[in-house]
Write an enzyme that holds these catalytic residues in place. Structure first.
Site, short mmCIF file in Angstrom:
data_model
loop_
_atom_site.label_atom_id
_atom_site.label_comp_id
_atom_site.label_asym_id
_atom_site.label_seq_id
_atom_site.Cartn_x
_atom_site.Cartn_y
_atom_site.Cartn_z
N ASP A 275 -10.34 3.25 8.67
CA ASP A 275 -10.20 2.67 7.32
C ASP A 275 -10.85 1.29 7.36
O ASP A 275 -10.18 0.27 7.45
CB ASP A 275 -8.73 2.59 6.92
CG ASP A 275 -8.55 2.16 5.47
OD1 ASP A 275 -9.56 2.14 4.73
OD2 ASP A 275 -7.43 1.82 5.07
N GLY B 282 0.82 -1.20 0.00
CA GLY B 282 0.00 0.00 0.00
C GLY B 282 0.85 1.24 0.00
O GLY B 282 2.06 1.20 -0.26
#
Length: 498
Positions: free
Chosen positions: A276, A142
């Site tokens: 998230d 990521g």
């Protein structure tokens, strides 16, 4: 002739004087140019040093801001006895403003994370555990982190999280501050925060922290910002595959998620929100759902002056919660988690092919969570009620007991030469394997399948304790099998004619 000689000497002398003047002017010009170059060079160096100092100051500011995020997490975790004395909750937040804060922070944990100075437990893994490891595959990458599956020297598989040197966060930081080492330290704060959270938030549905390495595999400190988190190995949650799985397995994922959110609502750090909240933040370990990404978790309560300050905004819905007399949005973190669970998990996993006896109960859950009418305690209670009914078979009371009389049972036997047929969703892609509470439910299912002529109970069970039954259209012969029971439909006698 003498006059010509004098003229030549005069011309030579004049040329020498002119040349001397030109050389002198040239030397003067060079000196002046050199002075200007030196002045310009010194000015450039001074400007570069000033810019570097400014960038360094900005980077240090960012490092301090990241440190401030972690400081509240270093407060001691109180046990239940302390809860009875009123230490957590409001007292915990007041400690953050106390001038004696530094004396109560768990800096031993921080030193362990930053410098690898000690082990919290004797069985924790550290830098030495990573010597001679073998990388197997990259599990994910990521903006900030890279997750790699490795096999340790003893063959044990683990997952490693480390700074993604090629990630967007690292690249942007180096572009902004021109300090790769300082940027690695800044980006690694997410890993450090995650280590602290994993230490504080231990739960069956949170990935297990096996250890960490601050520095390199030789254990040479973490001053360069290198931090590696060592986690138990899980399988990434595959929603498409999960959508094709039996309802029982989909219900398990939702049940595990609700148990996790119940824990987070009253964790040692207070009410924790998952900012998230995505399926990619979860893995499964032996079928059990586990949260594996905590760096965006927040235990901070939202302050407010009026109710409008407590608005939860989602793409298609907004909710406004009450602002308490203490100036805090009541239950905001908890409600945020519930609605995200509804829109990312419950909507896709719960209603489809729910057992007929549970349809109304599932509808109630969908309504209460989708409208935020229930808190996490009520939601957990609703899930546990369904689980109790499902495991006990109470929802099957309407099945006639006589249905099993349509089958002949042969205990201690299995089948060979099977003619399989497929059903969906099945625990086997090659045939029809479903979970049942008892032989009576299996008989009911077999009667509802036009292809079914027999079924076998093997003693294998699902996570709820229900039996796995294999349904087939025919088989060639029976074989001895002490763990199985074969049920064969009785042949109905044909009507006789006079």
């Amino acid at each position: 002739m003498p006059e010509m000689g004098n003229s030549l000497r005069a011309a030579a002398l004049l040329a020498f004087v002119v040349l001397s003047i030109l050389v002198s002017l040239l030397i003067s010009s060079v000196q002046q140019f050199g002075a200007r170059i030196s002045h310009f060079s010194n000015a450039t160096v001074a400007a570069d040093e000033k810019e570097f100092a400014s960038l360094r100051g900005a980077l240090i500011y960012q490092l301090n801001e990241r440190r401030k995020e972690i400081i509240p997490l270093l407060l001691p975790v109180y046990d239940d006895d302390d809860d009875e004395n009123g230490l957590p909750g409001e007292s915990r937040h007041s400690l953050l403003n106390d001038q004696t804060q530094d004396s109560i922070l768990d800096y031993s944990l921080w030193n362990e994370i930053t410098h690898g100075s000690r082990k919290a437990h004797m069985d924790d893994m550290d830098c030495d555990s990573l010597v001679d490891m073998q990388a197997v595959e990259i599990l994910g990458s990521g903006y900030t982190k890279l997750v790699v599956k490795v096999n340790l020297a003893g063959g044990q598989p683990v997952a490693l999280k480390l700074v993604n040197e090629q990630g967007i966060d690292m690249g942007k930081c180096v572009e902004d501050f021109r300090d790769p080492r300082g940027c690695r330290e800044l980006v690694s704060y997410k890993l450090k925060k995650e280590i602290v959270l994993l230490q504080r938030l231990q739960h069956p549905n949170v990935i297990k922290l096996k250890g960490h390495c601050a520095g390199d595999a030789g254990g040479r400190g973490g001053e360069d910002g290198r931090v590696t988190v060592i986690l138990e190995q899980g399988n990434p949650l595959q929603m498409i595959q999960l959508l094709q799985s039996p309802w029982e397995d989909r219900f398990r994922v939702c049940m595990d998620l609700v148990r996790l959110l119940h824990f987070l609502s009253q964790s040692p750090l207070g009410s924790v929100a998952l900012l998230d909240f995505q399926p990619r933040q979860f893995v499964t370990v032996s079928g059990e759902l586990k949260l594996t990404d905590l760096d965006d978790a927040s235990a901070k309560e939202t302050s407010c002056q009026m109710d409008v300050d407590c608005t939860l905004q989602f793409p298609h819905r907004n909710f406004t919660l009450p602002c308490s007399a203490q100036g805090v949005c009541e239950g905001l973190n908890e409600k945020r988690n519930i609605y995200n669970a509804y829109r990312y998990f419950f909507t896709y996993l719960l209603p489809h092919q729910a057992p007929p006896g549970f349809t109304h109960l599932v509808d109630d859950i969908m309504n209460s969570t989708g409208e935020l009418k229930a808190d996490i305690n009520q939601t957990l209670e609703a899930f546990e009620h369904i689980l109790l009914l499902y495991k006990s078979g109470l929802h099957l009371d309407n099945l006639p007991p006589s249905i099993i009389r349509d089958f002949t049972v042969m205990r201690g036997m299995g089948t060979s030469g099977n003619a399989e047929y497929r059903c969906w969703p099945s625990y086997s892609q090659q045939g029809c394997v479903l979970s049942v509470h008892s032989a009576r439910e299996a008989a009911f299912i077999c009667n509802s399948h036009s292809q079914c002529n027999s079924f076998t109970l093997t003693g294998r069970k699902t996570w709820t304790g229900r039996l796995l039954a294999s349904f087939r259209s025919s088989f060639s012969h029976l074989v001895p099998d002490g763990t199985s029971e074969v049920y064969v439909k009785k042949t109905k006698p044909e009507d006789s004619t006079a």
